[in-house]
Design a protein around this motif. Structure first.
Motif, short mmCIF file in Angstrom:
data_model
loop_
_atom_site.label_atom_id
_atom_site.label_comp_id
_atom_site.label_asym_id
_atom_site.label_seq_id
_atom_site.Cartn_x
_atom_site.Cartn_y
_atom_site.Cartn_z
N GLN A 3 0.85 -1.19 0.00
CA GLN A 3 0.00 0.00 0.00
C GLN A 3 0.89 1.24 0.00
OE1 GLN A 3 -0.57 -2.43 2.68
NE2 GLN A 3 -1.77 -3.48 1.11
N LEU A 4 0.52 2.20 -0.83
CA LEU A 4 1.30 3.42 -0.99
C LEU A 4 0.39 4.64 -0.85
CD1 LEU A 4 3.28 2.28 -4.16
CD2 LEU A 4 4.06 2.16 -1.80
N SER A 25 3.56 0.53 3.01
CA SER A 25 3.30 -0.54 3.98
C SER A 25 3.06 -1.83 3.23
CB SER A 25 2.09 -0.19 4.86
OG SER A 25 0.93 -0.05 4.08
N GLY A 26 3.22 -2.92 3.94
CA GLY A 26 3.07 -4.23 3.32
C GLY A 26 4.18 -5.16 3.78
N ALA A 75 13.40 3.57 8.35
CA ALA A 75 12.81 3.42 9.68
C ALA A 75 11.32 3.73 9.67
CB ALA A 75 13.53 4.31 10.68
N ASN A 76 10.93 4.66 8.78
CA ASN A 76 9.53 5.07 8.70
C ASN A 76 8.84 4.60 7.43
OD1 ASN A 76 9.26 6.64 11.19
ND2 ASN A 76 10.77 8.00 10.24
N ASN A 77 9.53 3.74 6.66
CA ASN A 77 8.96 3.20 5.42
C ASN A 77 8.43 4.31 4.52
OD1 ASN A 77 9.59 0.64 6.19
ND2 ASN A 77 7.52 0.03 6.74
N PHE A 111 2.49 -1.85 -8.15
CA PHE A 111 1.81 -1.19 -7.04
C PHE A 111 1.90 0.33 -7.19
CE2 PHE A 111 1.34 -5.17 -5.13
CZ PHE A 111 2.53 -5.86 -5.21
N TRP A 112 0.76 0.99 -7.00
CA TRP A 112 0.66 2.44 -7.20
C TRP A 112 -0.06 3.10 -6.04
CZ3 TRP A 112 2.81 4.90 -11.40
CH2 TRP A 112 3.20 4.08 -12.47
#
Length: 122
Positions: A3-4, A25-26, A75-77, A111-112
């Motif tokens: 997820q972006l 995330s993912g 660290a915070n993706n 993924f977008w």
């Protein structure tokens, strides 16, 4: 699944700067490279910049090299796109994308994010 979520777009005057953010995330996010694309009105979506998620390799479109900088905060993706000396022709919807780094600039990423509008006024 990845997820972006992009943020940081807005209206800026020519010559100004903006920093876009992409929160990722993912479960498998660490396996992928990250990239920014953009789509201007009436034009096709185009590659802007990419970065290897777990390393320091970066890659830029010739049109933005020296003006835009892609970076990441593992660290915070989060991946960033710092855009300086903006011009009206940089007006576009900017998208964050994820896929394997070796192909992210040449094949449509899997993924977008939803995109964030950047408008540069003259």
């Amino acid at each position: 699944q990845v997820q972006l979520v992009e943020s940081g777009g807005g209206l800026v005057q020519a010559g100004g700067s903006l920093r876009l953010s992409c929160a990722a995330s993912g479960r498998t996010i660490g396996s992928y490279g990250m990239a920014w694309f953009r789509q201007a009105p009436g034009k096709e979506r185009e590659f802007v910049a990419a970065i290897r998620w777990s390393g320091s390799s970066t890659y830029y479109a010739a049109s933005v090299k020296g003006r835009f900088t892609i970076s990441r905060d593992n660290a915070n993706n989060t991946v960033y796109l710092q855009m300086n000396s903006l011009k009206p022709e940089h007006t576009a919807v900017y998208y964050c994308a994820a896929d394997f780094f070796y192909s992210i600039a040449t094949s449509p990423p899997r993924f977008w994010g939803q995109g964030t509008q950047v408008t540069v006024s003259s």
